[in-house]
Design a protein around this motif. Sequence first.
Motif, short mmCIF file in Angstrom:
data_model
loop_
_atom_site.label_atom_id
_atom_site.label_comp_id
_atom_site.label_asym_id
_atom_site.label_seq_id
_atom_site.Cartn_x
_atom_site.Cartn_y
_atom_site.Cartn_z
N LEU A 20 54.65 32.24 48.67
CA LEU A 20 53.58 32.99 48.94
C LEU A 20 53.88 34.22 50.09
CD1 LEU A 20 50.66 30.21 49.30
CD2 LEU A 20 51.00 31.78 47.81
N ASP A 21 54.69 33.76 51.02
CA ASP A 21 55.41 35.00 51.67
C ASP A 21 55.87 35.79 50.92
OD1 ASP A 21 54.57 33.47 54.00
OD2 ASP A 21 56.53 32.88 54.63
N ASN A 22 56.68 35.82 50.00
CA ASN A 22 57.36 36.80 49.16
C ASN A 22 55.95 37.64 48.35
OD1 ASN A 22 59.76 36.23 49.59
ND2 ASN A 22 60.29 34.85 47.96
N TRP A 23 55.21 37.13 48.06
CA TRP A 23 54.00 37.70 47.51
C TRP A 23 53.08 38.53 48.48
CZ3 TRP A 23 52.73 38.21 42.11
CH2 TRP A 23 53.45 38.05 41.34
N GLY A 24 52.74 37.97 49.49
CA GLY A 24 52.33 38.56 50.62
C GLY A 24 52.87 39.85 51.11
N GLU A 25 54.21 39.83 51.09
CA GLU A 25 55.03 41.06 51.55
C GLU A 25 54.72 42.28 50.61
OE1 GLU A 25 58.96 40.35 52.36
OE2 GLU A 25 58.58 38.73 53.66
N ASP A 26 54.36 41.91 49.32
CA ASP A 26 54.19 42.98 48.34
C ASP A 26 52.55 43.34 48.18
OD1 ASP A 26 56.77 43.20 47.40
OD2 ASP A 26 56.58 41.84 45.81
N GLY A 27 51.83 42.74 49.33
CA GLY A 27 50.45 43.36 49.35
C GLY A 27 49.76 42.32 48.66
N TRP A 28 49.94 41.33 48.03
CA TRP A 28 49.14 40.40 47.40
C TRP A 28 48.37 39.23 48.43
CZ3 TRP A 28 47.83 40.74 42.42
CH2 TRP A 28 48.80 41.57 41.67
N GLU A 29 47.11 39.03 48.25
CA GLU A 29 46.31 38.30 48.85
C GLU A 29 45.91 37.00 47.98
OE1 GLU A 29 41.92 38.17 51.24
OE2 GLU A 29 42.62 39.94 50.65
N LEU A 30 46.20 35.77 48.99
CA LEU A 30 45.89 34.50 48.14
C LEU A 30 44.31 34.31 48.28
CD1 LEU A 30 46.93 31.78 47.29
CD2 LEU A 30 46.67 30.89 49.40
N VAL A 31 43.86 34.00 47.01
CA VAL A 31 42.43 33.93 46.93
C VAL A 31 42.01 32.52 46.70
CG1 VAL A 31 40.43 34.17 45.17
CG2 VAL A 31 42.20 35.82 45.57
N GLN A 32 42.87 31.71 45.96
CA GLN A 32 42.58 30.18 45.66
C GLN A 32 43.87 29.49 45.31
OE1 GLN A 32 39.65 29.36 42.92
NE2 GLN A 32 39.36 27.08 43.60
N VAL A 33 44.03 28.34 45.30
CA VAL A 33 44.95 27.41 44.87
C VAL A 33 44.44 26.13 44.13
CG1 VAL A 33 47.33 25.85 45.26
CG2 VAL A 33 46.83 27.93 46.80
N VAL A 34 44.89 26.12 42.90
CA VAL A 34 44.32 25.02 42.08
C VAL A 34 45.48 24.13 41.49
CG1 VAL A 34 42.39 26.10 41.32
CG2 VAL A 34 44.28 26.39 39.98
#
Length: 51
Positions: A20-34
Amino acid sequence: MTKWEYSTVPLLVHATKQILDNWGEDGWELVQVVPGPNPEQLVAYLKRPKQ
């Protein structure tokens, strides 16, 4: 109006924060985890503003 793009990402339980840190660095925001297809895997839904 903001336009969004979305992505789904498999998460391994032992490396969730790193992934999640790697994706967050690219500007992605977590919406949900299933739950994923097996007990050791989760699926994250992410979004970010469309460029």
